[in-house]
Design a protein around this motif. Structure first.
Motif, PDB file in Angstrom:
ATOM      1  N   GLN A  85       0.834  -1.194   0.000  1.00 51.64           N
ATOM      2  CA  GLN A  85       0.000   0.000   0.000  1.00 51.64           C
ATOM      3  C   GLN A  85       0.876   1.254   0.000  1.00 51.64           C
ATOM      4  OE1 GLN A  85      -2.368   0.086   3.499  1.00 51.64           O
ATOM      5  NE2 GLN A  85      -3.314   2.048   3.004  1.00 51.64           N
ATOM      6  N   ILE A  86       1.853   1.265   0.910  1.00 54.24           N
ATOM      7  CA  ILE A  86       2.847   2.333   0.873  1.00 54.24           C
ATOM      8  C   ILE A  86       3.997   1.781   0.034  1.00 54.24           C
ATOM      9  CG2 ILE A  86       4.438   3.696   2.258  1.00 54.24           C
ATOM     10  CD1 ILE A  86       2.227   3.074   4.546  1.00 54.24           C
ATOM     11  N   VAL A  87       4.167   2.344  -1.160  1.00 52.52           N
ATOM     12  CA  VAL A  87       5.064   1.721  -2.140  1.00 52.52           C
ATOM     13  C   VAL A  87       6.477   1.590  -1.588  1.00 52.52           C
ATOM     14  CG1 VAL A  87       3.732   2.456  -4.127  1.00 52.52           C
ATOM     15  CG2 VAL A  87       5.516   3.956  -3.222  1.00 52.52           C
ATOM     16  N   ARG A  88       7.134   0.486  -1.942  1.00 55.61           N
ATOM     17  CA  ARG A  88       8.491   0.237  -1.470  1.00 55.61           C
ATOM     18  C   ARG A  88       9.381  -0.190  -2.622  1.00 55.61           C
ATOM     19  NH1 ARG A  88       7.639  -1.906   4.426  1.00 55.61           N
ATOM     20  NH2 ARG A  88       9.829  -1.388   4.403  1.00 55.61           N
ATOM     21  N   PRO A  89       9.713   0.722  -3.535  1.00 58.23           N
ATOM     22  CA  PRO A  89      10.628   0.344  -4.614  1.00 58.23           C
ATOM     23  C   PRO A  89      12.047   0.146  -4.056  1.00 58.23           C
ATOM     24  CG  PRO A  89      10.205   2.700  -4.690  1.00 58.23           C
ATOM     25  CD  PRO A  89       9.332   2.141  -3.606  1.00 58.23           C
ATOM     26  N   PHE A  90      12.877  -0.549  -4.818  1.00 55.87           N
ATOM     27  CA  PHE A  90      14.285  -0.633  -4.443  1.00 55.87           C
ATOM     28  C   PHE A  90      14.933   0.701  -4.776  1.00 55.87           C
ATOM     29  CE2 PHE A  90      13.583  -5.217  -5.643  1.00 55.87           C
ATOM     30  CZ  PHE A  90      13.502  -5.654  -4.343  1.00 55.87           C
ATOM     31  N   ALA A  91      15.344   1.418  -3.762  1.00 54.24           N
ATOM     32  CA  ALA A  91      15.988   2.710  -3.990  1.00 54.24           C
ATOM     33  C   ALA A  91      17.288   2.473  -4.742  1.00 54.24           C
ATOM     34  CB  ALA A  91      16.264   3.381  -2.649  1.00 54.24           C
ATOM     35  N   ARG A  92      17.764   3.464  -5.434  1.00 53.95           N
ATOM     36  CA  ARG A  92      19.025   3.414  -6.163  1.00 53.95           C
ATOM     37  C   ARG A  92      19.023   2.418  -7.306  1.00 53.95           C
ATOM     38  NH1 ARG A  92      23.831   4.069  -1.754  1.00 53.95           N
ATOM     39  NH2 ARG A  92      22.733   5.583  -0.484  1.00 53.95           N
ATOM     40  N   MET A  93      17.856   1.896  -7.673  1.00 54.91           N
ATOM     41  CA  MET A  93      17.790   1.077  -8.874  1.00 54.91           C
ATOM     42  C   MET A  93      16.853   1.777  -9.843  1.00 54.91           C
ATOM     43  SD  MET A  93      17.451  -2.930  -7.964  1.00 54.91           S
ATOM     44  CE  MET A  93      18.414  -3.741  -6.708  1.00 54.91           C
ATOM     45  N   THR A  94      17.082   1.544 -11.129  1.00 54.38           N
ATOM     46  CA  THR A  94      16.146   2.095 -12.100  1.00 54.38           C
ATOM     47  C   THR A  94      14.873   1.260 -12.073  1.00 54.38           C
ATOM     48  OG1 THR A  94      16.887   0.681 -13.884  1.00 54.38           O
ATOM     49  CG2 THR A  94      18.051   2.779 -13.603  1.00 54.38           C
ATOM     50  N   VAL A  95      13.857   1.769 -12.771  1.00 54.44           N
ATOM     51  CA  VAL A  95      12.587   1.055 -12.861  1.00 54.44           C
ATOM     52  C   VAL A  95      12.822  -0.346 -13.439  1.00 54.44           C
ATOM     53  CG1 VAL A  95      10.383   1.058 -14.075  1.00 54.44           C
ATOM     54  CG2 VAL A  95      11.271   3.177 -13.063  1.00 54.44           C
ATOM     55  N   ARG A  96      13.600  -0.410 -14.517  1.00 54.63           N
ATOM     56  CA  ARG A  96      13.854  -1.693 -15.159  1.00 54.63           C
ATOM     57  C   ARG A  96      14.573  -2.645 -14.202  1.00 54.63           C
ATOM     58  NH1 ARG A  96      18.417  -3.147 -17.496  1.00 54.63           N
ATOM     59  NH2 ARG A  96      19.109  -1.018 -17.826  1.00 54.63           N
ATOM     60  N   GLU A  97      15.590  -2.135 -13.496  1.00 54.46           N
ATOM     61  CA  GLU A  97      16.337  -2.995 -12.576  1.00 54.46           C
ATOM     62  C   GLU A  97      15.442  -3.527 -11.464  1.00 54.46           C
ATOM     63  OE1 GLU A  97      20.799  -1.038 -13.039  1.00 54.46           O
ATOM     64  OE2 GLU A  97      19.371  -0.192 -11.608  1.00 54.46           O
ATOM     65  N   ASN A  98      14.490  -2.723 -11.025  1.00 55.14           N
ATOM     66  CA  ASN A  98      13.526  -3.180 -10.025  1.00 55.14           C
ATOM     67  C   ASN A  98      12.818  -4.441 -10.511  1.00 55.14           C
ATOM     68  OD1 ASN A  98      12.365  -1.628  -7.420  1.00 55.14           O
ATOM     69  ND2 ASN A  98      13.560  -0.218  -8.674  1.00 55.14           N
ATOM     70  N   VAL A  99      12.334  -4.386 -11.746  1.00 53.51           N
ATOM     71  CA  VAL A  99      11.589  -5.524 -12.275  1.00 53.51           C
ATOM     72  C   VAL A  99      12.535  -6.692 -12.556  1.00 53.51           C
ATOM     73  CG1 VAL A  99      10.049  -6.301 -14.108  1.00 53.51           C
ATOM     74  CG2 VAL A  99       9.876  -3.974 -13.242  1.00 53.51           C
ATOM     75  N   GLU A 100      13.718  -6.380 -13.066  1.00 53.63           N
ATOM     76  CA  GLU A 100      14.704  -7.447 -13.321  1.00 53.63           C
ATOM     77  C   GLU A 100      15.020  -8.216 -12.050  1.00 53.63           C
ATOM     78  OE1 GLU A 100      17.277  -5.458 -16.998  1.00 53.63           O
ATOM     79  OE2 GLU A 100      18.196  -5.756 -15.040  1.00 53.63           O
ATOM     80  N   THR A 101      15.159  -7.467 -10.954  1.00 49.82           N
ATOM     81  CA  THR A 101      15.475  -8.125  -9.683  1.00 49.82           C
ATOM     82  C   THR A 101      14.366  -9.110  -9.309  1.00 49.82           C
ATOM     83  OG1 THR A 101      16.645  -6.140  -9.016  1.00 49.82           O
ATOM     84  CG2 THR A 101      16.091  -7.694  -7.282  1.00 49.82           C
ATOM     85  N   ALA A 102      13.128  -8.686  -9.513  1.00 46.45           N
ATOM     86  CA  ALA A 102      12.007  -9.582  -9.209  1.00 46.45           C
ATOM     87  C   ALA A 102      12.057 -10.828 -10.091  1.00 46.45           C
ATOM     88  CB  ALA A 102      10.686  -8.849  -9.402  1.00 46.45           C
ATOM     89  N   ILE A 103      12.400 -10.646 -11.372  1.00 46.37           N
ATOM     90  CA  ILE A 103      12.464 -11.799 -12.272  1.00 46.37           C
ATOM     91  C   ILE A 103      13.601 -12.733 -11.850  1.00 46.37           C
ATOM     92  CG2 ILE A 103      12.829 -12.545 -14.662  1.00 46.37           C
ATOM     93  CD1 ILE A 103      11.726  -9.796 -15.529  1.00 46.37           C
ATOM     94  N   LEU A 104      14.747 -12.128 -11.503  1.00 44.89           N
ATOM     95  CA  LEU A 104      15.931 -12.909 -11.129  1.00 44.89           C
ATOM     96  C   LEU A 104      15.689 -13.808  -9.931  1.00 44.89           C
ATOM     97  CD1 LEU A 104      19.067 -10.582 -11.207  1.00 44.89           C
ATOM     98  CD2 LEU A 104      18.919 -12.891 -12.116  1.00 44.89           C
ATOM     99  N   PHE A 105      14.908 -13.307  -8.980  1.00 48.83           N
ATOM    100  CA  PHE A 105      14.771 -14.060  -7.727  1.00 48.83           C
ATOM    101  C   PHE A 105      13.414 -14.701  -7.543  1.00 48.83           C
ATOM    102  CE2 PHE A 105      18.253 -11.158  -6.815  1.00 48.83           C
ATOM    103  CZ  PHE A 105      19.164 -12.023  -6.247  1.00 48.83           C
ATOM    104  N   GLY A 106      12.432 -14.324  -8.363  1.00 47.97           N
ATOM    105  CA  GLY A 106      11.074 -14.797  -8.134  1.00 47.97           C
ATOM    106  C   GLY A 106      10.885 -16.260  -8.492  1.00 47.97           C
ATOM    107  N   GLY A 107       9.632 -16.711  -8.358  1.00 46.79           N
ATOM    108  CA  GLY A 107       9.328 -18.112  -8.596  1.00 46.79           C
ATOM    109  C   GLY A 107       9.471 -18.522 -10.055  1.00 46.79           C
ATOM    110  N   ALA A 108       9.473 -17.536 -10.976  1.00 49.49           N
ATOM    111  CA  ALA A 108       9.512 -17.878 -12.398  1.00 49.49           C
ATOM    112  C   ALA A 108      10.878 -17.596 -13.002  1.00 49.49           C
ATOM    113  CB  ALA A 108       8.437 -17.089 -13.144  1.00 49.49           C
ATOM    114  N   ARG A 109      11.937 -17.609 -12.138  1.00 49.38           N
ATOM    115  CA  ARG A 109      13.241 -17.185 -12.642  1.00 49.38           C
ATOM    116  C   ARG A 109      13.764 -18.089 -13.752  1.00 49.38           C
ATOM    117  NH1 ARG A 109      13.109 -19.275  -7.903  1.00 49.38           N
ATOM    118  NH2 ARG A 109      14.643 -20.701  -6.972  1.00 49.38           N
ATOM    119  N   HIS A 110      13.346 -19.376 -13.733  1.00 52.88           N
ATOM    120  CA  HIS A 110      13.825 -20.275 -14.784  1.00 52.88           C
ATOM    121  C   HIS A 110      12.790 -20.494 -15.879  1.00 52.88           C
ATOM    122  CE1 HIS A 110      16.987 -20.915 -11.958  1.00 52.88           C
ATOM    123  NE2 HIS A 110      16.180 -21.467 -11.081  1.00 52.88           N
ATOM    124  N   ALA A 111      11.720 -19.698 -15.860  1.00 44.80           N
ATOM    125  CA  ALA A 111      10.602 -19.992 -16.750  1.00 44.80           C
ATOM    126  C   ALA A 111      10.905 -19.677 -18.214  1.00 44.80           C
ATOM    127  CB  ALA A 111       9.360 -19.223 -16.298  1.00 44.80           C
TER     128      ALA A 111
END
Lengths: 243, 294, 307
Positions: A85-111
């Protein structure tokens, strides 16, 4: 098929009872709304499902497996993603890097074997943030940051998406756009959505079913129409049953 | 057993504990309220001690009468640091984490500069002066007037501050800021002025504490750090922003230090202090009186 | 392909620096061997600090504890274990210590972590001091330690290893996770990062090389004295170097170490107080005016030129 099962969940903070004996299920492919006044326990319930807080009583099951007691990262890997609800982006990362980080570590990283950057751009495109990809995440507007929360949650490749007031504070035009986005990503990613929203009409518009919490207790559950006609809900929301 | 009941030991513990409480109160203004991690706090105590020493040896002015002047000197340093280093940080830094990290580094720089400037000006040799050292005997207890004064003055000031915070508009402003900075702004509290006030009060109190410390022990340019550590123990155990909790924690720390050294040996003093410190942070980061977060 | 080119430039620069360090004795004489040794030591210590604290934002003010434990290990096992075992053992002891304290220490965040690391290093210092007093050893002499050159060569190897490690970790998935933890720890968990495991791994990894550095420096000074090898000034210098150089890029610690080693060569022997005052002033100036350090300034300058 039941995807998420909430069984007798209770939560106390000191003497305060934030949730009490809450039971319900969310089925595969549904969009379920969670409604309630401030302090009704909505966000607490989300935190319990996502593993950020342990419940005092009860069990959360996801696809039949017990989630209670698991860490947030394990629950993410099981296929549950949440936004804040209160947004918590990764500070010091770009928008793209934020999403990349989620892809790298999330459940679908090998998808997928596609390059990370392409996968991130695809998701950003879907939520309408692709033009801001290289911006520092802190420089986004509120509506941009809300979209980033959704994009990052999508990046983890979830089956169940928990959305916590992703439309609060947005202009009516932005809300309309977000609704379209949510419908599109739901179809595209075959998602089940469990969503908290303050504005009743928005929630009714989007949800197949709505659950109402009041002071930590579930007081109603049903289709948006049933909820609109429910006596208890009307009492709580509109004060008195004379309407 | 005689040792434990000795009034002499009890008195020493009370003196040290009340000084720790006072130093902790000073840090509470700067860390407890505005979240600036002031690891130079003990160095301000050192500056206060040197100011007292200087006034006494150069002008023959008793620290007791010099207290307002000494507090003024360290408070001016506080105001200078606020305008020079921290005002913009406080205004522009959005996340508390960033503010805390930056303030730590800035205060560390300040600490190094203060210590070494004083060492350059006054050499590193420890100094002391004789003042108010008549012995007063009450019952079986012998105490020097200076220590008795240190005890009475520090407790009085701590008490006065807690009353001030409870009942003055400024105190209400501080509690509002601790609870919610943005909301405090909205209801019309001048956050900048309250922050400046916190610097002035926090640093002024550190100066007074230093003057009182100089009455009871030797002073040197590097004496500050143990006081910084003690101050953090006091505010962590007492609870951030909790003045009465800090008084109890300060006295407790004084007792732990004096009694454990008396029971074991002086060589264990540092182990004990740091042991309490590490244990406090690891086991009770929410303070002795706070509720554990679940 | 710019990534590859910048990698190449970094490793080439590192190799040149190392080669220069190795030959400094024969080129300029013994005095410069000591300067080079100092420089390499600070690079190794600061890179290791940056690996954890620079990436995660958990500022450690107690890294001297790893250095000191490594030194103590070597001093205690001197003439018992061969040095090629004792020095890595120093690293291992430091890493195991880091692992032991990591879980309780890393539960606390922000400023509490900072002062906790400091407290732990002082606690260990005084504990070992008392242990040594109890054993009747006020200091230990290490007769027959290897030559300054031998120590220098090993130290350069450690400086290179720590720089390469920092570079590799920074660009790895693990490094991305550490940076995410700095950005927002709760979000990091939510996107599937095993936050606790990463923090513990990073902290442990950052302790190993400082342990070996401490062991080497004990050999270099040929005696071991607790207050000297656990001096908190070492922790403070590491942090200052990292801030001045820039702590989220492997070039930063090298630049920061170079800057302060140069300043200290200029002033330390003649005006130590002035050196310390300047150190504090530079730290303040960089935090206020150039928070990304010398690396950040270089980057800005580079961007200005490429436009």
């Amino acid at each position: 098929m039941t995807l998420l099962q909430i069984e007798k969940i209770g939560k106390s903070f000191g003497g305060l009872r934030a949730l009490n004996d809450v039971n319900f299920a969310v089925n595969n492919g549904e969009t379920v709304g969670l409604m309630g006044a401030n302090g009704a326990g909505k966000t607490t319930l989300f935190s319990i499902i996502a593993g950020h807080q342990p419940p005092t009583d009860g069990i959360v099951r996801f696809k039949g497996d017990q989630m209670t007691g698991k860490r947030p990262d394990q629950i993410c890997h099981a296929g549950i993603a949440r936004t804040f609800q209160i947004v918590r982006p990764f500070a010091r990362m770009t928008v793209r890097e934020n999403v990349e980080t989620a892809i790298l570590f999330g459940g679908a990283r090998h998808a997928s074997n596609q390059p990370l950057e392409i996968r991130a751009k695809d998701i950003l495109d879907q939520v309408g943030l692709v033009d801001q990809s290289e911006m520092p995440s802190g420089a986004l507007t509120l509506s941009g940051r809300k979209k980033l929360e959704v994009a990052r949650a999508l990046g983890t490749g979830p089956e169940l998406l928990l959305l916590d007031e992703v439309m609060a504070g947005l202009t009516p035009a932005e809300v309309a756009k977000m609704l379209d986005t949510l419908r599109a990503i739901k179809a595209d990613h075959k998602l089940t959505i469990f969503i908290i929203e303050h504005v009743v009409s928005t929630l009714s518009d989007l949800s197949d079913r709505i659950i109402v919490l009041h002071h930590g207790v579930k007081i109603a559950e049903g289709t948006p129409r049933e909820i609109a006609e429910n006596k208890d809900v009307r009492t709580v929301y509109f004060g008195g049953d004379d309407t | 057993m005689d040792l434990l009941l000795s009034p002499q030991l009890l008195f020493s513990a009370l003196v040290l504990g009340s000084l720790y409480a006072l130093i902790g109160v000073g840090l509470n203004f700067v860390y407890g309220t505005i979240r600036l991690l002031n690891i130079a706090h003990g160095d301000l105590v050192m500056i206060g001690a040197y100011a007292a020493f200087g006034l006494f040896t150069a002008l023959g002015l008793s620290p007791m009468f010099g207290l307002p002047l000494i507090a003024g000197i360290t408070a001016m340093i506080g105001a200078g640091l606020y305008f020079g280093l921290f005002k913009r940080q406080l205004e522009n830094t959005t996340s508390v984490e960033q503010l805390e990290a930056n303030s730590l580094l800035l205060f560390f720089g300040v600490s190094v500069i203060l210590q070494n400037t004083m060492a350059l000006l006054f050499t590193t040799s420890p100094r002391a002066y004789q003042h108010l050292d008549y012995v007063i005997s009450i019952g079986g207890l012998d105490m020097t007037l200076s220590r008795l004064l240190a005890l009475v003055v520090s407790l009085t000031i701590v008490f006065a501050i807690s009353m001030f915070l409870k009942f003055s508009i400024y105190g209400l402003g501080i509690s509002a800021i601790i609870q919610n900075r943005d909301a405090a702004k909205i209801v019309g509290i001048d956050v900048g002025r309250v922050q400046l006030g916190s610097f002035i009060l926090g640093f002024g109190v550190a100066g007074i504490a230093g003057a009182l410390v100089s009455l009871t022990e030797q002073i040197s340019p590097f004496m500050g750090f143990p006081f910084t550590i003690a101050a953090f123990v006091v505010i962590i155990l007492g609870g951030l922003g909790n003045i009465s909790g800090g008084i109890i924690a300060g006295i407790l720390l004084g007792f732990i230090e004096i009694y454990s050294v008396a029971l074991t040996s002086a060589t264990y003093r540092s182990i004990l202090i740091y042991g309490v410190f590490v244990a406090a942070i690891m086991l009770r980061p929410q303070g002795l009186f706070g509720k554990a977060q679940t | 392909m710019t990534v590859l080119r910048s990698d190449l430039a970094f490793f080439a620069g590192l190799a040149i620096l190392a080669g220069f360090g190795l030959s400094v004795g024969s080129l300029f004489g013994t005095y410069w061997v000591i300067v080079a040794l100092n420089f390499a030591m600070w690079i190794a210590l600061t890179q290791s600090w940056a690996l954890f604290s620079g990436l995660t934002g958990y500022i450690s003010l107690g890294n001297v504890v790893f250095y000191g434990l490594g030194a103590y290990t070597v001093a205690v096992s001197f003439k018992v274990l061969p040095l090629w075992v004792a020095v890595p053992m120093g690293g291992l002891v430091a890493a195991v210590f880091a692992l032991m304290i990591a879980v309780p220490a890393l539960r606390v965040r922000g400023p509490y972590f900072v002062i906790l690391t400091f407290g732990i290093s002082e606690l260990v210092k005084y504990s070992i001091l008392n242990l040594e007093t109890y054993l009747g050893k006020s200091s230990r002499l290490l007769f027959g330690a290897p030559s300054a050159e031998a120590v220098l060569y090993t130290m350069i190897a450690l400086a290179v290893a720590s720089s390469v490690l920092m570079r590799l970790v920074k660009s790895s998935t693990f490094g991305r996770g550490l940076v995410a933890i700095q950005g927002d720890e709760t979000s990091a968990e939510t996107v599937g990062i095993p936050v606790t495991r990463f923090k513990v791994m990073g902290f442990t990894l950052s302790a190993f090389i400082p342990g070996m550095v401490g062991g080497l420096m004990a050999l270099r000074s040929t005696y071991f004295e607790v207050l000297q090898v656990f001096n908190p000034f070492i922790s403070f210098t590491i942090v200052t170097m990292a801030i001045i150089g820039g702590s989220n890029d492997a070039r930063g610690p090298i630049l920061g170490a170079a800057f302060l080693v140069f300043l200290s060569e200029l002033l330390w022997s003649s005006a130590p107080r002035l050196y310390m005052i300047l150190l504090g002033a530079f730290l303040i100036a960089f935090v206020l005016l150039a928070p990304s350090g010398l690396v950040g300034l270089l980057r800005k300058y580079g961007e200005g030129h490429s436009k």
